[in-house]
Design a protein around this motif. Structure first.
Motif, PDB file in Angstrom:
ATOM      1  N   PRO A   6       4.348  10.638  73.980  1.00  0.00           N
ATOM      2  CA  PRO A   6       3.871   9.254  73.977  1.00  0.00           C
ATOM      3  C   PRO A   6       2.852   9.057  72.847  1.00  0.00           C
ATOM      4  O   PRO A   6       2.352  10.028  72.290  1.00  0.00           O
ATOM      5  N   PRO A   7       2.518   7.798  72.512  1.00  0.00           N
ATOM      6  CA  PRO A   7       1.508   7.574  71.467  1.00  0.00           C
ATOM      7  C   PRO A   7       0.234   8.360  71.758  1.00  0.00           C
ATOM      8  O   PRO A   7      -0.211   8.444  72.896  1.00  0.00           O
ATOM      9  N   VAL A   8      -0.311   8.933  70.706  1.00  0.00           N
ATOM     10  CA  VAL A   8      -1.506   9.759  70.827  1.00  0.00           C
ATOM     11  C   VAL A   8      -2.613   9.153  69.992  1.00  0.00           C
ATOM     12  O   VAL A   8      -2.411   8.825  68.820  1.00  0.00           O
ATOM     13  N   ARG A   9      -3.786   8.996  70.585  1.00  0.00           N
ATOM     14  CA  ARG A   9      -4.969   8.512  69.878  1.00  0.00           C
ATOM     15  C   ARG A   9      -5.773   9.727  69.464  1.00  0.00           C
ATOM     16  O   ARG A   9      -5.997  10.630  70.271  1.00  0.00           O
ATOM     17  N   ALA A  10      -6.196   9.752  68.196  1.00  0.00           N
ATOM     18  CA  ALA A  10      -6.947  10.912  67.705  1.00  0.00           C
ATOM     19  C   ALA A  10      -8.060  10.466  66.773  1.00  0.00           C
ATOM     20  O   ALA A  10      -7.925   9.470  66.062  1.00  0.00           O
ATOM     21  N   LEU A  11      -9.125  11.227  66.783  1.00  0.00           N
ATOM     22  CA  LEU A  11     -10.229  10.993  65.870  1.00  0.00           C
ATOM     23  C   LEU A  11     -10.047  11.940  64.689  1.00  0.00           C
ATOM     24  O   LEU A  11     -10.004  13.155  64.861  1.00  0.00           O
TER      25      LEU A  11
END
Length: 165
Positions: A6-11
């Motif tokens: 699934p979409p992954v949010r990353a810094l």
């Protein structure tokens, strides 16, 4: 059935927030826009295994979607596509040809690593144990990304030509 995560949010290391997700037919224009932003040395170093002509081809292939044997993921910053990674399983189902493209304009520190990490997740679910990539020997940054991530990798197929476009 999609094998991508699934979409992954990353810094990213520079503090930018990025999203990585499977590319879809609706992303074809963004792929072409990325292609238009890259020129010169970036084309040579950043579009390994895909070639800029390959980005145009990829934009038309997105309608088939990701699935068994192939997946393409994109990294987005502020809704702008800044990088693409793709794999296609080879004759040996434990190996996949990987291609990567990263926009050299703007904040992209860590995008290649993020894309490869996400691509590996999908590839491993399909039994891939070795990535094959056409990386220029002078591209120390990209070779360093593979090494730093500990991704099993070998240079691309002998005699393979890049699209010069």
């Amino acid at each position: 059935m999609s094998t991508a995560t699934p979409p992954v949010r990353a810094l990213l290391p520079d503090g930018e927030v990025a999203w990585v997700r499977t590319l879809e037919a609706r992303d074809a224009a963004a792929v072409l826009a990325l292609r238009a932003r890259v020129s010169g040395r970036d084309r040579h170093l950043r579009f390994f295994g895909l070639g800029v002509a390959g980005l145009a081809e990829l934009s038309t292939q997105l309608s088939r979607g990701s699935g068994v044997g192939h997946t393409a993921v994109g990294c987005f910053l502020h809704s702008r596509l800044v990088g693409i990674a793709r794999y296609d399983i080879l004759t040996d189902p434990a190996e996949a040809q990987v291609a990567l493209a990263v926009d050299g304009h703007g904040p992209t520190l860590g995008v290649a690593a993020l894309l490869l990490e996400q691509l590996v997740v999908s590839a491993e679910h399909e039994g891939v144990r070795m990535l094959v990539a056409d990386v220029d020997a002078g591209n120390a940054k990209m070779l360093g990304v593979f090494a730093a991530l500990g991704i099993p990798f070998r240079p691309g197929l002998p005699g393979r030509n890049r699209s010069p476009e």
